[in-house]
Design a protein around this motif. Structure first.
Motif, short mmCIF file in Angstrom:
data_model
loop_
_atom_site.label_atom_id
_atom_site.label_comp_id
_atom_site.label_asym_id
_atom_site.label_seq_id
_atom_site.Cartn_x
_atom_site.Cartn_y
_atom_site.Cartn_z
N ILE A 111 5.77 -6.72 -2.73
CA ILE A 111 4.35 -6.39 -2.68
C ILE A 111 3.97 -5.82 -4.05
O ILE A 111 4.60 -4.88 -4.52
CB ILE A 111 4.03 -5.36 -1.58
CG1 ILE A 111 4.48 -5.88 -0.21
CG2 ILE A 111 2.53 -5.05 -1.56
CD1 ILE A 111 4.32 -4.86 0.92
N VAL A 112 2.94 -6.39 -4.66
CA VAL A 112 2.45 -5.93 -5.97
C VAL A 112 0.98 -5.55 -5.80
O VAL A 112 0.23 -6.26 -5.13
CB VAL A 112 2.59 -7.03 -7.03
CG1 VAL A 112 2.06 -6.57 -8.37
CG2 VAL A 112 4.03 -7.48 -7.16
N ALA A 113 0.58 -4.41 -6.39
CA ALA A 113 -0.82 -3.97 -6.32
C ALA A 113 -1.19 -3.26 -7.62
O ALA A 113 -0.33 -2.70 -8.30
CB ALA A 113 -1.02 -3.04 -5.13
N ASP A 114 -2.49 -3.28 -7.93
CA ASP A 114 -2.99 -2.61 -9.13
C ASP A 114 -2.99 -1.09 -9.01
O ASP A 114 -2.99 -0.39 -10.01
CB ASP A 114 -4.44 -3.06 -9.42
CG ASP A 114 -4.52 -4.51 -9.84
OD1 ASP A 114 -3.49 -5.08 -10.24
OD2 ASP A 114 -5.63 -5.08 -9.77
N TYR A 115 -3.02 -0.59 -7.77
CA TYR A 115 -3.17 0.85 -7.52
C TYR A 115 -2.57 1.17 -6.16
O TYR A 115 -2.63 0.33 -5.25
CB TYR A 115 -4.67 1.19 -7.53
CG TYR A 115 -5.00 2.62 -7.20
CD1 TYR A 115 -5.00 3.61 -8.18
CD2 TYR A 115 -5.34 2.99 -5.91
CE1 TYR A 115 -5.31 4.91 -7.89
CE2 TYR A 115 -5.67 4.30 -5.60
CZ TYR A 115 -5.66 5.25 -6.58
OH TYR A 115 -5.96 6.55 -6.28
N ALA A 116 -2.00 2.35 -6.01
CA ALA A 116 -1.44 2.74 -4.70
C ALA A 116 -1.48 4.25 -4.52
O ALA A 116 -1.44 5.01 -5.50
CB ALA A 116 0.00 2.24 -4.57
N THR A 137 5.02 -1.94 -7.72
CA THR A 137 5.75 -3.05 -7.13
C THR A 137 6.64 -2.47 -6.05
O THR A 137 7.42 -1.55 -6.31
CB THR A 137 6.62 -3.78 -8.17
OG1 THR A 137 5.76 -4.29 -9.19
CG2 THR A 137 7.39 -4.93 -7.55
N LEU A 138 6.49 -2.96 -4.83
CA LEU A 138 7.27 -2.47 -3.70
C LEU A 138 8.12 -3.61 -3.17
O LEU A 138 7.59 -4.62 -2.69
CB LEU A 138 6.34 -1.95 -2.60
CG LEU A 138 6.98 -1.43 -1.32
CD1 LEU A 138 7.88 -0.23 -1.61
CD2 LEU A 138 5.91 -1.06 -0.31
N ASN A 139 9.44 -3.48 -3.29
CA ASN A 139 10.37 -4.47 -2.77
C ASN A 139 10.84 -4.00 -1.40
O ASN A 139 11.36 -2.89 -1.27
CB ASN A 139 11.58 -4.62 -3.70
CG ASN A 139 11.19 -5.09 -5.08
OD1 ASN A 139 10.49 -6.07 -5.21
ND2 ASN A 139 11.63 -4.38 -6.10
N LEU A 140 10.68 -4.84 -0.38
CA LEU A 140 11.12 -4.53 0.98
C LEU A 140 12.29 -5.44 1.33
O LEU A 140 12.23 -6.65 1.11
CB LEU A 140 9.98 -4.74 1.97
CG LEU A 140 8.72 -3.91 1.74
CD1 LEU A 140 7.63 -4.34 2.71
CD2 LEU A 140 9.02 -2.43 1.89
#
Length: 188
Positions: A98-103, A85-88
């Motif tokens: 921004i939420v993603a299963d993989y990064a 989870t990336l909070n900008l």
């Protein structure tokens, strides 16, 4: 009878050669293990909560259950196999998530590759859905060359590419495949 010095030297050399020959072992499996260890992460972090500030202001907050640190590689990176989870935050501290299963974060390029069920939710309640997005930390830019769906309170737009600034106030969808306008008030 006295042994000659060349005869003694020959015996010593032969004894050393035989000793060295029998002391050698097949260590091919050990050599293979060295290669395996180089492919392993140098570190593993769990329950990460990394905050990025600039001039005392919070710009980003990265949260993940697990990070694998591959900084031991020539092209170093950090992998987030269990999602992120990336909070900008913009200049007014308004948050986009921004939420993603993989990064993967590539350390040399400051590029974050977000994959699998990527969802962006903005402060204005707009949403962007994609299978892959990139976030360029240096340029504060989000982009994708994969199909995306943009949902706002007034419309749904699908296309084959997307780019935007970090606070999603200026965005573009390329190769638009459909646009559906929504009624603002369906209760009347």
């Amino acid at each position: 009878m006295k042994p000659t010095s060349s005869y003694s030297l020959y015996n010593i050399v032969t004894a050393l050669a035989v000793t060295m020959f029998f002391s050698c072992k097949n260590n091919f499996k050990e050599v293979q293990q060295i290669g395996v260890l180089q492919n392993e992460p140098i570190g593993i972090a769990e329950n990460m909560n990394l905050k990025y500030t600039d001039s005392g202001r919070l710009k980003a907050n990265l949260i993940s259950p697990k990070m694998l640190d591959f900084s031991n590689r020539e092209f170093s990176y950090n992998e987030f196999p269990e999602g992120v989870t990336l909070n900008l935050y913009d200049e007014r501290s308004k948050k986009s998530v921004i939420v993603a299963d993989y990064a993967i974060v590539y350390n040399n390029t400051d590029l974050i590759d977000l994959r699998g069920n990527v969802l962006i939710t903005t402060e204005t309640k707009d949403s962007i859905f994609a299978e892959q997005l990139f976030y360029d930390e240096k340029r504060d830019w989000v982009f994708s060359n994969k199909p995306v769906k943009y949902v706002s309170p007034t419309k749904i737009v699908t296309g084959n590419a997307f780019d935007s600034n970090r606070d999603f106030t200026s965005y573009g969808i390329s190769e638009v495949t459909s646009t559906v306008y929504l009624d603002e008030d369906t209760s009347q």
